[in-house]
Design an enzyme around this catalytic site. Structure first.
Site, PDB file in Angstrom:
ATOM      1  CB  ALA A  59     -21.228  -1.149 -17.809  1.00 48.47           C
ATOM      2  CD  GLU A  93       2.597  27.736  -7.336  1.00 45.68           C
ATOM      3  OE1 GLU A  93       1.783  27.987  -8.241  1.00 45.68           O
ATOM      4  OE2 GLU A  93       2.373  26.895  -6.433  1.00 45.68           O
ATOM      5  CD  GLU A 103      -8.462  -3.640  -8.073  1.00 41.65           C
ATOM      6  OE1 GLU A 103      -8.044  -4.764  -8.390  1.00 41.65           O
ATOM      7  OE2 GLU A 103      -8.134  -3.065  -7.024  1.00 41.65           O
ATOM      8  CB  THR A 163     -15.518  -8.611  -8.429  1.00 40.45           C
ATOM      9  OG1 THR A 163     -15.363  -8.426  -9.832  1.00 40.45           O
ATOM     10  CG2 THR A 163     -14.159  -8.708  -7.775  1.00 40.45           C
TER      11      THR A 163
END
Length: 373
Positions: free
Chosen positions: A305, A60, A297, A203
Site C-alpha cells: 500500500a 557551527e 516493518e 504482523t
C-alpha cells in the site's frame, strides 16, 4: 552563487563535514543532522563539529568553539545553510559573523522558511558564500529531515527480510528466523534511529512483535538527554483487532493504534481514527506528531500500500542465503500491473551482515509532495 567545480581542498573539507553530520543520525530529530569544518587563513583545519542532539549546540557553534581565534578570516564548510533564527539556540549566521569567518561554503540550502536566510545575512555583511558543493552527498545524509520539510510528511524506510527467492515466511507461516543474529542486531540499530516503527495488524497477529529498538547502551554527549528516546510504535489496525495482551501494547515504549474511522472496537489503547486504507492519512497524522522518520516493518500488504502510494523513500532488504520455494512473498500488491509500472530503485549500498546481504536502495524517480486525501 553556484560552483560546479571546486578546488580539491574544498571537496575534502566538505566531505569531512558530511561524515561528521552522519554522527548525529538518530539523535537530532525533529532537527536536521549538520556537520561543519572550519579552516584558518592558511587552509589548515582549525575546528570541526556536528549537531549531536535536539536542543544542543549546532555544528557551527561546536566547530567555532574548537577553532577559537583561528576562525577569523578563515572558511567554514557547512552541510546545511547556517540557520538565521533563534530557537532553543541562537542563529548560526550571527555566530559565524561574530567569529570573523570570511568565507562560507554550503552544500544544501535550508528549505525551512523559519530558519532560512543565513546565506543572505552573511553575504549582506561581506562574507563570501558559495553553495552546492557535494550537495547530493549532503542531501543523502540528511534525507529524513529534508523529506519532512520539503514534502510535509515523514521519510519512510521500508525494511524486509527474505530468502533469496523473495519469501518472508515458509508455507506453514513460520518466519523465525530467516536472517542471522547479526542482521537482526543491525535492524535494531536502524529502528533506534527512527522516530516511529510502523507495522500492520497482520504482523502483530502472526508474530506478536514488541517493535522496540534494543541496542547497546551508549554514553550521550555532555548536556544531552540521558538515553535515546524510544521510537513510537504504530499499528495500522483498521478494525481494532490488536489483542489487549499483545507485546506491542506493553510499557516498553509508547504505542499508537490507527483504527478506521468507521470501525467498532473495544480496544483500550492510544487510538486515532483515520480513513481506512489511506497511507497518506497515516503519514499526515504522524507528521502532526513531529515524526520525521518512519521505519516501516509491516507485512506485504502494508508495504504494498505504501509503495503503491509512492510513499517509500528507502528500501532496506536483508537477504538470507536460503531458498523456500513457497510461502509468503515479501511484498504484496504494490499497484503494478505491467513491467513498465515496476518500482525502479537505485542501489546506495550493498553490504554483507554476518552471512546475509543488506541491500539499501531508493526510488529512481524523486518523490513528490503528498496529496491530500
Amino acid at each position: 552563487m553556484e560552483h560546479p567545480t571546486q578546488p580539491g581542498d574544498d571537496v575534502a573539507h566538505m566531505r569531512r563535514a558530511v561524515r561528521l553530520a552522519a554522527h548525529g543520525w538518530g539523535t537530532t530529530s525533529p532537527n536536521p543532522v549538520v556537520g561543519c569544518v572550519i579552516t584558518g587563513t592558511d587552509g589548515a583545519l582549525a575546528g570541526e563539529g556536528f549537531h549531536a542532539y535536539a536542543g544542543g549546540p549546532h555544528a557551527e557553534v561546536v566547530a567555532l568553539a574548537q577553532a577559537g581565534e583561528r576562525a577569523r578570516g578563515g572558511t567554514a564548510y557547512v552541510t546545511l545553510e547556517p540557520c538565521d533564527h533563534t530557537g532553543r539556540t541562537g542563529p548560526c549566521s550571527r555566530a559565524l559573523l561574530e567569529a570573523g569567518v570570511a568565507r562560507v561554503v554550503v552544500a544544501v540550502a535550508d528549505p525551512n522558511p523559519a530558519a532560512a536566510g543565513g546565506a543572505a545575512r552573511l553575504r549582506a555583511h561581506g562574507v563570501t558564500v558559495e553553495t552546492g558543493l557535494l550537495a547530493e552527498e549532503a542531501e543523502r545524509v540528511n534525507a529524513e529531515w529534508l523529506t519532512f520539510v520539503r514534502l510535509g510528511r515523514p521519510h519512510v524506510t521500508w525494511k524486509f527480510a527474505a530468502t533469496l527467492d523473495g519469501r518472508s515466511a515458509a508455507e506453514d507461516g513460520t518466519s523465525k528466523w530467516i536472517t542471522s543474529p547479526e542482521a537482526r542486531a543491525d535492524v535494531h540499530r536502524l529502528r533506534a534511529g527512527a522516530d516511529a516503527i510502523v507495522a500492520g495488524i497482520g504482523t502483530v497477529l502472526a508474530d506478536d512483535p514488541q517493535l522496540t529498538a534494543r541496542v547497546p547502551a551508549t554514553t550521550p554527549p555532555t548536556g544531552a538527554p540521558q538515553g535515546r528516546k524510544a521510537p513510537l510504535r504504530v499499528v495500522v489496525d483498521s478494525e481494532g483487532r490488536t489483542p489487549q495482551g499483545a507485546k506491542v501494547l506493553d510499557d516498553a515504549a509508547p504505542t499508537l493504534v490507527i483504527v478506521a474511522d468507521d470501525a467498532v472496537t473495544g480496544l483500550e489503547a492510544d487510538i486515532v481514527r483515520l480513513p481506512r486504507h489511506d497511507p497518506h492519512a497515516v503519514l499526515k497524522e504522524l507528521a502532526r506528531r513531529d515524526v520525521v522518520s518512519v521505519f516501516l516493518e509491516g507485512g506485504p500488504t502494508l508495504a504494498g500500500a505504501f509503495l503503491a502510494a509512492g510513499l517509500v523513500d528507502r528500501v532496506v532488504a536483508y537477504l538470507a542465503p536460503a531458498l523456500l520455494g513457497g510461502g509468503a512473498a515479501a511484498l504484496g500488491d504494490a499497484g503494478v500491473r505491467t513491467i513498465a509500472q515496476a518500482h525502479r530503485l537505485t542501489f546506495d549500498d550493498i553490504s554483507q551482515i554476518g552471512p546475509d546481504l543488506r541491500l539499501t536502495a531508493r526510488p529512481a524517480a524523486p518523490p513528490t509532495p503528498s496529496r491530500e486525501q
